[in-house]
Motif scaffolding. Structure first.
Motif, PDB file in Angstrom:
ATOM      1  N   LEU A 165      51.053 -52.039   7.924  1.00  0.00           N
ATOM      2  CA  LEU A 165      50.744 -52.740   6.546  1.00  0.00           C
ATOM      3  C   LEU A 165      51.453 -53.801   5.881  1.00  0.00           C
ATOM      4  N   ASP A 166      50.715 -54.699   5.562  1.00  0.00           N
ATOM      5  CA  ASP A 166      51.453 -56.195   4.999  1.00  0.00           C
ATOM      6  C   ASP A 166      51.088 -56.194   3.610  1.00  0.00           C
ATOM      7  N   PRO A 167      52.314 -56.240   2.610  1.00  0.00           N
ATOM      8  CA  PRO A 167      53.558 -55.748   2.925  1.00  0.00           C
ATOM      9  C   PRO A 167      53.904 -54.522   3.231  1.00  0.00           C
ATOM     10  N   PRO A 168      54.958 -54.351   4.298  1.00  0.00           N
ATOM     11  CA  PRO A 168      55.183 -52.998   4.725  1.00  0.00           C
ATOM     12  C   PRO A 168      55.416 -52.023   3.699  1.00  0.00           C
ATOM     13  N   VAL A 169      54.978 -50.643   3.996  1.00  0.00           N
ATOM     14  CA  VAL A 169      55.183 -49.394   3.153  1.00  0.00           C
ATOM     15  C   VAL A 169      56.113 -48.722   3.628  1.00  0.00           C
ATOM     16  N   ARG A 170      57.393 -48.313   2.766  1.00  0.00           N
ATOM     17  CA  ARG A 170      58.342 -47.577   3.241  1.00  0.00           C
ATOM     18  C   ARG A 170      58.413 -46.231   2.934  1.00  0.00           C
ATOM     19  N   VAL A 171      58.657 -45.425   3.779  1.00  0.00           N
ATOM     20  CA  VAL A 171      58.607 -43.711   3.602  1.00  0.00           C
ATOM     21  C   VAL A 171      60.021 -43.147   3.402  1.00  0.00           C
TER      22      VAL A 171
ATOM     23  N   ALA B  96      51.884 -37.863   8.756  1.00  0.00           N
ATOM     24  CA  ALA B  96      51.228 -38.851   7.748  1.00  0.00           C
ATOM     25  C   ALA B  96      52.090 -40.185   7.607  1.00  0.00           C
ATOM     26  N   ALA B  97      53.387 -39.663   7.798  1.00  0.00           N
ATOM     27  CA  ALA B  97      54.436 -40.826   7.770  1.00  0.00           C
ATOM     28  C   ALA B  97      54.114 -41.648   9.121  1.00  0.00           C
ATOM     29  N   ARG B  98      54.230 -41.254  10.224  1.00  0.00           N
ATOM     30  CA  ARG B  98      53.665 -41.945  11.459  1.00  0.00           C
ATOM     31  C   ARG B  98      52.332 -42.897  11.167  1.00  0.00           C
ATOM     32  N   ALA B  99      51.569 -42.116  10.519  1.00  0.00           N
ATOM     33  CA  ALA B  99      50.065 -43.004  10.718  1.00  0.00           C
ATOM     34  C   ALA B  99      50.346 -44.010   9.691  1.00  0.00           C
ATOM     35  N   ILE B 100      51.296 -44.068   8.710  1.00  0.00           N
ATOM     36  CA  ILE B 100      51.523 -45.140   7.448  1.00  0.00           C
ATOM     37  C   ILE B 100      52.293 -46.091   8.291  1.00  0.00           C
ATOM     38  N   LEU B 101      53.394 -45.725   9.095  1.00  0.00           N
ATOM     39  CA  LEU B 101      54.202 -46.781   9.617  1.00  0.00           C
ATOM     40  C   LEU B 101      53.639 -47.608  10.813  1.00  0.00           C
ATOM     41  N   THR B 102      52.926 -46.744  11.570  1.00  0.00           N
ATOM     42  CA  THR B 102      52.182 -47.489  12.666  1.00  0.00           C
ATOM     43  C   THR B 102      50.951 -48.240  12.320  1.00  0.00           C
ATOM     44  N   ALA B 103      50.399 -48.234  11.122  1.00  0.00           N
ATOM     45  CA  ALA B 103      49.350 -49.197  10.515  1.00  0.00           C
ATOM     46  C   ALA B 103      49.895 -50.589  10.447  1.00  0.00           C
TER      47      ALA B 103
ATOM     48  N   ALA C 282      47.721 -38.819   1.387  1.00  0.00           N
ATOM     49  CA  ALA C 282      48.830 -39.363   1.363  1.00  0.00           C
ATOM     50  C   ALA C 282      48.527 -40.858   2.021  1.00  0.00           C
ATOM     51  N   VAL C 283      47.978 -40.707   3.261  1.00  0.00           N
ATOM     52  CA  VAL C 283      47.797 -41.961   4.461  1.00  0.00           C
ATOM     53  C   VAL C 283      46.586 -42.905   3.588  1.00  0.00           C
ATOM     54  N   ALA C 284      45.648 -42.104   3.389  1.00  0.00           N
ATOM     55  CA  ALA C 284      44.501 -42.951   2.492  1.00  0.00           C
ATOM     56  C   ALA C 284      44.947 -43.900   1.308  1.00  0.00           C
ATOM     57  N   GLU C 285      45.836 -43.120   0.471  1.00  0.00           N
ATOM     58  CA  GLU C 285      46.221 -43.686  -0.846  1.00  0.00           C
ATOM     59  C   GLU C 285      47.317 -44.854  -0.158  1.00  0.00           C
ATOM     60  N   ALA C 286      48.204 -44.548   0.561  1.00  0.00           N
ATOM     61  CA  ALA C 286      49.199 -45.752   1.009  1.00  0.00           C
ATOM     62  C   ALA C 286      48.391 -46.782   1.471  1.00  0.00           C
ATOM     63  N   LYS C 287      47.253 -46.655   2.389  1.00  0.00           N
ATOM     64  CA  LYS C 287      46.488 -47.718   2.765  1.00  0.00           C
ATOM     65  C   LYS C 287      46.020 -48.695   1.575  1.00  0.00           C
ATOM     66  N   ARG C 288      45.300 -47.737   0.563  1.00  0.00           N
ATOM     67  CA  ARG C 288      44.661 -48.291  -0.444  1.00  0.00           C
ATOM     68  C   ARG C 288      45.530 -48.987  -1.550  1.00  0.00           C
ATOM     69  N   LEU C 289      46.475 -48.445  -1.953  1.00  0.00           N
ATOM     70  CA  LEU C 289      47.512 -48.693  -2.984  1.00  0.00           C
ATOM     71  C   LEU C 289      48.782 -49.916  -2.445  1.00  0.00           C
TER      72      LEU C 289
END
Length: 221
Positions: free
Chosen positions: A75-81, A66-73, A40-47
């Motif tokens: 990402l731009d634009p931001p990904v919401r969980v 996983a949510a923490r990893a995504i939200l602290t990355a 999930a983390v890898a795909e969120a960063k890729r997609l």
């Protein structure tokens, strides 16, 4: 443009069912899925989807990590969980909001509620129905027996109107409902909410809810 969604759940039937439901909407596009937290983390960063539907309990890496990893990355634009759980009273709910998740949804919620949830989160608001938000946060806080702390010093930077708006946000009201309650324009409410977030260093409405309860500005019950 369509709202893009990534579905993370260890059960294939859940991923397929949610995917079919959301994919049938004209304004939502399911761009991928993941069977565990690491994927999930890898795909969120890729997609870079607009919204990730994240199951709490998954192998390899649980949904909260996983949510923490995504939200602290950052990402731009931001990904919401949007967290998914089978428990309506669960410590996971409070922790999910604390780490910056935009909300939570019960897996057995009606189909229409899932669709609405994705739209609400994609639009930058916290989830879900005010009554559910209030009950869950109140129950989790009460069960933790947390000793009420003094109001956070940062609250002192808010104007009386901004504090009032924060209280209403914490009680689960939408911008439209706050505007009606205060007899002001919705754009005025949006301006107040933006200033509150800026002054308090908040990412979104979910974090505002948590701060309001933790500081004692809003009391459960």
């Amino acid at each position: 443009m369509a709202i893009t969604v990534l579905i993370a759940d260890d059960q294939a039937m859940v991923r397929q069912g949610f995917g079919a439901l959301l994919g049938a909407q004209t304004d939502i596009s399911v761009v991928g899925d993941a069977p565990d937290g690491k994927v999930a983390v890898a795909e969120a960063k890729r997609l870079r989807p607009d919204v990730v539907l994240m199951d709490v309990r998954m192998p390899e890496m649980n949904g909260l990590d996983a949510a923490r990893a995504i939200l602290t990355a950052n990402l731009d634009p931001p990904v919401r969980v949007l967290m998914l759980t089978t428990f309506d009273i669960d410590d996971y709910v409070y922790e999910a909001l604390s780490i910056g998740a935009s909300g939570f949804l019960l897996k057995d919620a009606p189909a229409g509620e899932l669709v609405r949830a994705v739209r609400v989160v994609a639009d930058g608001e916290a989830l879900l129905a005010p009554t559910i938000t209030r009950r869950l946060i109140a129950d989790v806080t009460r069960r933790r027996n947390t000793v009420r702390a003094a109001p956070a010093p940062a609250l002192g930077t808010l104007t009386p109107r901004e504090r009032e708006v924060l209280e209403l946000v914490a009680k689960g009201l939408s911008n439209t409902e706050i505007a009606a309650a205060l007899f002001v324009a919705e754009q005025t409410v949006k301006t107040h909410v933006s200033k509150v977030f800026s002054k308090l260093g908040l990412r979104d409405r979910a974090q505002a809810v948590v701060l309001a309860y933790e500081s004692g500005l809003v009391v459960p019950g």
